[in-house]
Design an enzyme around this catalytic site. Sequence first.
Site, PDB file in Angstrom:
ATOM      1  N   HIS A  37       0.842  -1.203   0.000  1.00 54.95           N
ATOM      2  CA  HIS A  37       0.000   0.000   0.000  1.00 54.95           C
ATOM      3  C   HIS A  37       0.883   1.262   0.000  1.00 54.95           C
ATOM      4  O   HIS A  37       0.605   2.223  -0.728  1.00 54.95           O
ATOM      5  CB  HIS A  37      -0.870   0.045   1.262  1.00 54.95           C
ATOM      6  CG  HIS A  37      -1.869  -1.067   1.390  1.00 54.95           C
ATOM      7  ND1 HIS A  37      -1.791  -2.014   2.373  1.00 54.95           N
ATOM      8  CD2 HIS A  37      -2.977  -1.367   0.667  1.00 54.95           C
ATOM      9  CE1 HIS A  37      -2.813  -2.853   2.264  1.00 54.95           C
ATOM     10  NE2 HIS A  37      -3.546  -2.490   1.232  1.00 54.95           N
ATOM     11  N   ARG A 188      -4.085  -9.968   4.251  1.00 56.63           N
ATOM     12  CA  ARG A 188      -4.476 -11.302   4.735  1.00 56.63           C
ATOM     13  C   ARG A 188      -3.283 -12.118   5.235  1.00 56.63           C
ATOM     14  O   ARG A 188      -3.475 -13.075   5.973  1.00 56.63           O
ATOM     15  CB  ARG A 188      -5.226 -12.074   3.639  1.00 56.63           C
ATOM     16  CG  ARG A 188      -6.624 -11.531   3.371  1.00 56.63           C
ATOM     17  CD  ARG A 188      -7.367 -12.382   2.362  1.00 56.63           C
ATOM     18  NE  ARG A 188      -8.731 -11.922   2.152  1.00 56.63           N
ATOM     19  CZ  ARG A 188      -9.085 -11.004   1.254  1.00 56.63           C
ATOM     20  NH1 ARG A 188      -8.170 -10.457   0.486  1.00 56.63           N
ATOM     21  NH2 ARG A 188     -10.340 -10.630   1.127  1.00 56.63           N
TER      22      ARG A 188
HETATM   23  P1  AMP Z   1      -6.516  -3.684  -0.459  1.00 59.81           P
HETATM   24  O1  AMP Z   1      -6.367  -2.915   0.818  1.00 59.81           O
HETATM   25  O2  AMP Z   1      -6.102  -5.104  -0.360  1.00 59.81           O
HETATM   26  O3  AMP Z   1      -7.880  -3.474  -1.084  1.00 59.81           O
HETATM   27  O4  AMP Z   1      -5.483  -3.042  -1.478  1.00 59.81           O
HETATM   28  C1  AMP Z   1      -5.504  -1.672  -1.781  1.00 59.81           C
HETATM   29  C2  AMP Z   1      -4.633  -1.431  -2.978  1.00 59.81           C
HETATM   30  O5  AMP Z   1      -3.295  -1.826  -2.681  1.00 59.81           O
HETATM   31  C3  AMP Z   1      -5.080  -2.252  -4.197  1.00 59.81           C
HETATM   32  O6  AMP Z   1      -4.944  -1.451  -5.363  1.00 59.81           O
HETATM   33  C4  AMP Z   1      -4.094  -3.392  -4.193  1.00 59.81           C
HETATM   34  O7  AMP Z   1      -3.879  -3.965  -5.478  1.00 59.81           O
HETATM   35  C5  AMP Z   1      -2.846  -2.712  -3.679  1.00 59.81           C
HETATM   36  N1  AMP Z   1      -1.929  -3.703  -3.126  1.00 59.81           N
HETATM   37  C6  AMP Z   1      -2.217  -4.647  -2.192  1.00 59.81           C
HETATM   38  N2  AMP Z   1      -1.146  -5.431  -1.991  1.00 59.81           N
HETATM   39  C7  AMP Z   1      -0.175  -4.997  -2.812  1.00 59.81           C
HETATM   40  C8  AMP Z   1       1.167  -5.403  -3.073  1.00 59.81           C
HETATM   41  N3  AMP Z   1       1.724  -6.437  -2.462  1.00 59.81           N
HETATM   42  N4  AMP Z   1       1.887  -4.712  -3.993  1.00 59.81           N
HETATM   43  C9  AMP Z   1       1.320  -3.665  -4.650  1.00 59.81           C
HETATM   44  N5  AMP Z   1       0.069  -3.233  -4.452  1.00 59.81           N
HETATM   45  C10 AMP Z   1      -0.675  -3.882  -3.541  1.00 59.81           C
END
Ligand code: AMP
Length: 282
Positions: A37, A188
């Site tokens: 993030h 997760r």
């Molecule tokens: P989430 O909180 O899981 O909904 O993720 C929020 C944003 O962060 C989304 O655009 C995800 O694709 C991005 N994101 C989550 N994990 C990663 C990662 N390991 N590398 C790059 N972007 C990420």
Amino acid sequence: MQIFRQKELLQNHLNQTSEKGKSIGFVPTMGALHEGHFSLVRKSLSENDLTVVSIFVNPTQFDNPQDLEKYPNTLAQDLASLADLGCDVVFTPTSEDIYGNQAVAESFDFGGIEKQMEGAFRPGHFDGVGTIVKYLFAIVQPTKAYFGEKDFQQLQIVKKLVAIENLDIQVVGCPILREENGLAMSSRNQRLTAVERQAAGIIYQTLTRAKEKYKALSILQLQTWVQAEFEQHGLLALEYFTIAEEESLQKVTSKDQAQAPRAFIAAYFGDVRLIDNMALYN
Ligand code: AMP
């Protein structure tokens, strides 16, 4: 850093920014923030006058109620990290603020890309994603919005949403950040023990080796090999291994006509669902 819980107050604040002709970068998240993030936030900070991060665990994109219930929440730590990074604005709405009394998703036609992979295994997931992203885009009205390639299908869905809704927003895809053993960073992962996190490196290792084998094996042979790798490893249950074209997300069944093939994996460690993907063409 300013924190807004109510959309009206956030909108008042952002109106002043755009009235002054300043650019707004937006990073939507579900919290439990990690370096993945933060990489999006840093990119937004470097490319815009003001960066907004939203933290909202969107109920309509969860097909599994237990997954929603167990979704990690580290809000105090998230806010401290975002302040350290120099983030300007955080939006943390309640579910009522977004959906009123009943959280219901709008139905979208994304031209078929919503039916593959995550869409096939998580019914309604991309309607939920489309609903929340459309709503947040309407509130924040960003110049640029940042999404990770970790959720590659979601990134393509958001690009499609912007086209369908005719929005003047540039969607920026950002590379996947990984742990030392290659495991894609994910909120997760916090639900795994240190030993399990180590073992979950098999997802990345398998993707890497599948990429090496891509030239020599047929799609079917590759699929059989990946299945055998997971069975032999024994700790993670493979949900799918799919090779699809990056743009159309159509399954590749023969390598001859494949445009920019990418391999996608979803696997369960107990009840924790992990996804990852890798381009096979570069
Ligand atoms: P989430 O909180 O899981 O909904 O993720 C929020 C944003 O962060 C989304 O655009 C995800 O694709 C991005 N994101 C989550 N994990 C990663 C990662 N390991 N590398 C790059 N972007 C990420």
